[in-house]
Design a protein around this motif. Structure first.
Motif, PDB file in Angstrom:
ATOM      1  N   VAL A  27     -38.403  36.595  35.507  1.00 30.39           N
ATOM      2  CA  VAL A  27     -37.624  35.852  34.510  1.00 30.39           C
ATOM      3  C   VAL A  27     -37.371  34.423  34.949  1.00 30.39           C
ATOM      4  N   LYS A  28     -37.325  34.190  36.229  1.00 28.64           N
ATOM      5  CA  LYS A  28     -37.075  32.838  36.744  1.00 28.64           C
ATOM      6  C   LYS A  28     -38.176  31.860  36.364  1.00 28.64           C
ATOM      7  N   ASP A  29     -39.347  32.401  36.043  1.00 24.20           N
ATOM      8  CA  ASP A  29     -40.469  31.518  35.692  1.00 24.20           C
ATOM      9  C   ASP A  29     -40.367  30.977  34.267  1.00 24.20           C
ATOM     10  N   LEU A  30     -39.436  31.492  33.475  1.00 20.65           N
ATOM     11  CA  LEU A  30     -39.266  31.002  32.101  1.00 20.65           C
ATOM     12  C   LEU A  30     -38.565  29.647  32.128  1.00 20.65           C
ATOM     13  N   GLN A  31     -39.178  28.686  31.486  1.00 15.57           N
ATOM     14  CA  GLN A  31     -38.629  27.327  31.482  1.00 15.57           C
ATOM     15  C   GLN A  31     -37.461  27.183  30.512  1.00 15.57           C
ATOM     16  N   LYS A  32     -37.484  28.014  29.464  1.00 22.19           N
ATOM     17  CA  LYS A  32     -36.466  27.925  28.419  1.00 22.19           C
ATOM     18  C   LYS A  32     -36.072  29.346  28.029  1.00 22.19           C
ATOM     19  N   PRO A  33     -34.819  29.598  27.676  1.00 23.05           N
ATOM     20  CA  PRO A  33     -34.390  30.940  27.273  1.00 23.05           C
ATOM     21  C   PRO A  33     -35.251  31.477  26.131  1.00 23.05           C
TER      22      PRO A  33
ATOM     23  N   ILE B  63     -31.953  35.779  12.167  1.00 23.59           N
ATOM     24  CA  ILE B  63     -31.098  35.151  13.199  1.00 23.59           C
ATOM     25  C   ILE B  63     -31.081  33.642  13.012  1.00 23.59           C
ATOM     26  N   LYS B  64     -32.237  33.072  12.735  1.00 26.16           N
ATOM     27  CA  LYS B  64     -32.315  31.626  12.534  1.00 26.16           C
ATOM     28  C   LYS B  64     -31.558  31.211  11.267  1.00 26.16           C
ATOM     29  N   LEU B  65     -31.667  32.045  10.214  1.00 24.31           N
ATOM     30  CA  LEU B  65     -30.939  31.751   8.979  1.00 24.31           C
ATOM     31  C   LEU B  65     -29.429  31.718   9.209  1.00 24.31           C
ATOM     32  N   ARG B  66     -28.988  32.476  10.194  1.00 24.57           N
ATOM     33  CA  ARG B  66     -27.565  32.574  10.475  1.00 24.57           C
ATOM     34  C   ARG B  66     -27.135  31.649  11.628  1.00 24.57           C
ATOM     35  N   GLY B  67     -27.980  30.657  11.887  1.00 27.33           N
ATOM     36  CA  GLY B  67     -27.602  29.622  12.850  1.00 27.33           C
ATOM     37  C   GLY B  67     -27.804  29.996  14.295  1.00 27.33           C
ATOM     38  N   GLY B  68     -28.894  30.635  14.597  1.00 25.78           N
ATOM     39  CA  GLY B  68     -29.177  31.051  15.958  1.00 25.78           C
ATOM     40  C   GLY B  68     -29.323  29.881  16.909  1.00 25.78           C
TER      41      GLY B  68
ATOM     42  N   ASP C 206     -30.749  27.292  19.828  1.00 30.39           N
ATOM     43  CA  ASP C 206     -31.992  26.534  19.970  1.00 30.39           C
ATOM     44  C   ASP C 206     -32.749  27.043  21.198  1.00 30.39           C
ATOM     45  N   ILE C 207     -33.362  28.218  21.025  1.00 33.07           N
ATOM     46  CA  ILE C 207     -34.135  28.825  22.110  1.00 33.07           C
ATOM     47  C   ILE C 207     -35.487  29.238  21.550  1.00 33.07           C
ATOM     48  N   GLN C 208     -36.317  29.800  22.401  1.00 30.70           N
ATOM     49  CA  GLN C 208     -37.629  30.249  21.938  1.00 30.70           C
ATOM     50  C   GLN C 208     -37.523  31.684  21.401  1.00 30.70           C
TER      51      GLN C 208
END
Length: 579
Positions: A282-288, A254-259, A261-263
Motif C-alpha cells: 500500500v505504501k507504493d500508492l502515490q494517491k489514496p 459516491i461522486k454524486l454525493r460529494g466524494g 478527491d481521490i482515485q
C-alpha cells in the motif's frame, strides 16, 4: 443456526468431470471418489460452479419454505428488491412488481437501492476524512469473503460500513419496528451467507430464480398484472442507488454525493481482484485509492442467479435508465449504515516440505520438471498446486490426465506383451503405434531388427512389413471388423482378426500362426479336452436316465408279481427276490 451451506453437490448427479474445480477461483472443491464436494470453509459462494456444472449437480439451497414460515399472524413481512430486479423482470413496471409481491403475502415492497444510497452517502463523508491509502468497498459479500479469506493482509482496508442490504434492513426497522421480517430478492448466492450470519437484520435471502418459482406456484404472471395505481415502494422511491448493480455504479453515486478527491477504481471478477491486490504494498500508492470490488464480472446484473437471457448491454441500459437523479439527493438513513462488513476467517495456507511435495508428485508419475505439464486438466493451474491438494486430501491421483493416460498405456502394453498371439496396432498412415515381440518374430528377421532397435516398433511402416496391409486400410475406411481364418503369408497359414479401436484412425489386429506345430498341438489338445468333457457329460446323463428307468421298472414288476401271486406264494416271491 445449523443450516446447509448455500451451495452444495448432489452426489448422484456429479459425473467427475472436474469442470467446477477448473473454474472455481478459490479451489473450494474437494474431490472424493470422483465426486466434487463444496468446502464451505474455503468457498466464497460466488456461484460460478453452479453455472458451469454441465450435469447441474451443483445446487443452491432452497429457502422458499423458510421464507414462507415467516408469514404468521401479526408479523409484518417486507420484500426487499435488489436494484438489478429491473434487468431480471425487464417487462414489469414498478406497479406490476409491487402488486405481484403483495399477492404472495408481503405487506410492503421496498428497494434495496435505498440501502445503497445510505452507503454512498456515508462513504462520501468518511473518504474525505480518511487517512488510508487504500479503501476497499464492502458492498459485495463474495468479494469481501475472498479478501478476508485469501488476502487477509487487506482486511483492515475494507470500509467500516455494512452492506447495502443490511443497511436497508436497518432503515426498514427504523421505520416499521424491530419486529418486522425482511426477505431479500437478488441474483446473489453469497447474500444467503449474509442472512445466515445477520439473521437479526435480514430474515431470509432468496434468489430471483426462487422468486420465479414462487410466482409459478401461485400462478402469478407479474407482467400481466394490472396495477391498482396506488402501488409505491416503501418508505420512498430510490434515486441514484439503482446504479449499484452496474460495474462502476457505486463509484458514480459516491461522486454524486460529494466524494473525496481521490482515485476511484472498479475491479470485477475474483481473478482480477487477486491480480490487483496480490503482492501489493500500500505504501507504493502515490494517491489514496477507493476500490469498488465486485465478484461478478460486469457487476450484479451478471450475478449467478440472473435468468433472463438477453444481451448484457440491455441490462446495463435498463438500470441506467431507471436512475432518476434529482438535484438534491436523499440522505435518509445515512447515519445508520455503520457496523462493519460481514467477514470470514482467513484460510491458513498449509505448508509442505520439498520432500513431501516431491513424493506427492511421484504419486502421479512426475519425477522431473519436464513431467510437470501444468495442463490444468485436474482443475489446478500447476502440477505443484495439485500435489498440495493431494497432500491436503482435497484431490485424488486419478484427476491427473497424464497420470491416467500413462497408467492406461502401461496396462495396455503389459497386456499386449503377455498375449501369446501376435498383436499390432496401426494408425491411418499405416504406421505402427504398438506391437509385441511375437509380431516381430512372426514377420521375420527384418522386423526383429526394428524391434531390437525400438521396442514396440513405433513408427515403422506396416506396408513394408506385411503383405496384407490392405486389410487394415479396409478396416480404417469402413470400421468393419475383418476375420481371415486361413490367410497365406510367408509360407504360413495365419488366422487374422482386424478390429477398429478408433474408427478411421486406429486399428488393431491379433494374428495367430496356425501352421505352427505347437499351435496345432495346442488346438488339438484343446479340442480333445472338449470332446472328453462332452462325452463325460453324455455318459453321466445316460447313466442317470438308466438308473431312474431301472428303479421304476423294478418297482412295477414287484407290484405286478404280488398282485398275481396269492398270499401263500408271497413268501416264495420274497425268497426269489432275496436270491
Amino acid at each position: 443456526m445449523n443450516q446447509q451451506y448455500p451451495v452444495y453437490t448432489e452426489d448422484t448427479e456429479c459425473q467427475d468431470c472436474y469442470k467446477c474445480l477448473r473454474h472455481c477461483p478459490t479451489k473450494a472443491i474437494k474431490v472424493v471418489n470422483g465426486k466434487a464436494t463444496v468446502m464451505p470453509e474455503r468457498c466464497i459462494a460466488c456461484g460460478i460452479c453452479v453455472g458451469v456444472c454441465p450435469n447441474k449437480a451443483k445446487h443452491i439451497r432452497d429457502d422458499l419454505r423458510r421464507a414462507g414460515s415467516l408469514f404468521t399472524d401479526g408479523v409484518k413481512v417486507i420484500a426487499a428488491l435488489a436494484p438489478s430486479w429491473t434487468s431480471e423482470f425487464s417487462k414489469c413496471s414498478n406497479g406490476q412488481m409491487i402488486k405481484a409481491l403483495k399477492c404472495l403475502g408481503f405487506q410492503m415492497v421496498s428497494e434495496t437501492a435505498l440501502g445503497a444510497q445510505m452507503i454512498s452517502q456515508r462513504l462520501a463523508q468518511e473518504l474525505k476524512n480518511s487517512d488510508k491509502k487504500l479503501v476497499l468497498s464492502s458492498a459485495c459479500p463474495a468479494a469481501d469473503a475472498f479478501v478476508s479469506k485469501y488476502l487477509p493482509e487487506f482486511t483492515n482496508c475494507i470500509t467500516d460500513v455494512i452492506s447495502p442490504v443490511l443497511a436497508h434492513c436497518e432503515l426498514l426497522k427504523s421505520f416499521y419496528g424491530n419486529d418486522i421480517k425482511v426477505v431479500f430478492f437478488s441474483p446473489c448466492i453469497a447474500k444467503k451467507n449474509e442472512a445466515d450470519a445477520r439473521n437479526d437484520l435480514l430474515s431470509c435471502s432468496l434468489t430471483f430464480k426462487d422468486l420465479h418459482e414462487w410466482f409459478d406456484k401461485k400462478n402469478i404472471v407479474p407482467e400481466k398484472i394490472t396495477p391498482d395505481g396506488d402501488e409505491v415502494f416503501s418508505p420512498e422511491k430510490a434515486e441514484d442507488g439503482v446504479l449499484y448493480p452496474v460495474e462502476g455504479g457505486m463509484l458514480r453515486t459516491i461522486k454524486l454525493r460529494g466524494g473525496a478527491d481521490i482515485q476511484y477504481v472498479t475491479i470485477s471478477g475474483i481473478a482480477d481482484i487477486e491480480q490487483a491486490l496480490s503482492g501489493l504494498d500500500v505504501k507504493d500508492l502515490q494517491k489514496p485509492v477507493f476500490l469498488e470490488l465486485l465478484a461478478c464480472k460486469g457487476g450484479c446484473i451478471n450475478g449467478p442467479c440472473m435468468s433472463e437471457n438477453r444481451p448484457g448491454l440491455l441490462n446495463i441500459v435498463a438500470n441506467l435508465n431507471k436512475a432518476e437523479i434529482p438535484e438534491y439527493l436523499s440522505t435518509t438513513g445515512a447515519e445508520l449504515a455503520v457496523g462493519g462488513a460481514y467477514l470470514n476467517d482467513h484460510i491458513d495456507k498449509a505448508g509442505c516440505t520439498d520432500e513431501e511435495l516431491r513424493l506427492a508428485l511421484l504419486r502421479v508419475g512426475k519425477s522431473s520438471d519436464e513431467d510437470e505439464l501444468n495442463c490444468g486438466g485436474c482443475g489446478y493451474d500447476t502440477c505443484r498446486e495439485f500435489a498440495k491438494a493431494l497432500l491436503d486430501g482435497r484431490a485424488e491421483p486419478v484427476m491427473c490426465l497424464s497420470y491416467l493416460r500413462n497408467m492406461a498405456q502401461k496396462k495396455a502394453n503389459a497386456m499386449i506383451r503377455c498375449m501369446p498371439s501376435s498383436v499390432v496396432i496401426v494408425n491411418n498412415d499405416m504406421k505402427i503405434v504398438e506391437s509385441n515381440k511375437h509380431f516381430a518374430m512372426l514377420v521375420g528377421s527384418d522386423a526383429m531388427d526394428i524391434w531390437n532397435a525400438s521396442e514396440g516398433m513405433e513408427g515403422a511402416s506396416l506396408e513394408k512389413l506385411v503383405p496384407f496391409a490392405h486389410l487394415f486400410k479396409e478396416n480404417l475406411e469402413n470400421g468393419d471388423d475383418i476375420h481371415k481364418s486361413s490367410l497365406k503369408a510367408w509360407d504360413k497359414i495365419l488366422d487374422v482378426s482386424i478390429f477398429s479401436i478408433e474408427t478411421g484412425h486406429i486399428a488393431g489386429a491379433v494374428i495367430s500362426d496356425v501352421t505352427n506345430p505347437g499351435m496345432r498341438r495346442e488346438q488339438i489338445a484343446k479340442r480333445a479336452r472338449m470332446v472328453i468333457k462332452k462325452n463325460l457329460e453324455t455318459v453321466q446323463s445316460i447313466a442317470a436316465n438308466l438308473g431312474e428307468n431301472m428303479a421304476e421298472t423294478e418297482i412295477l414288476l414287484r407290484s405286478l408279481a404280488k398282485d398275481y401271486a396269492g398270499e401263500a406264494d408271497s413268501d416264495i416271491i420274497e425268497e426269489a427276490e432275496s436270491e
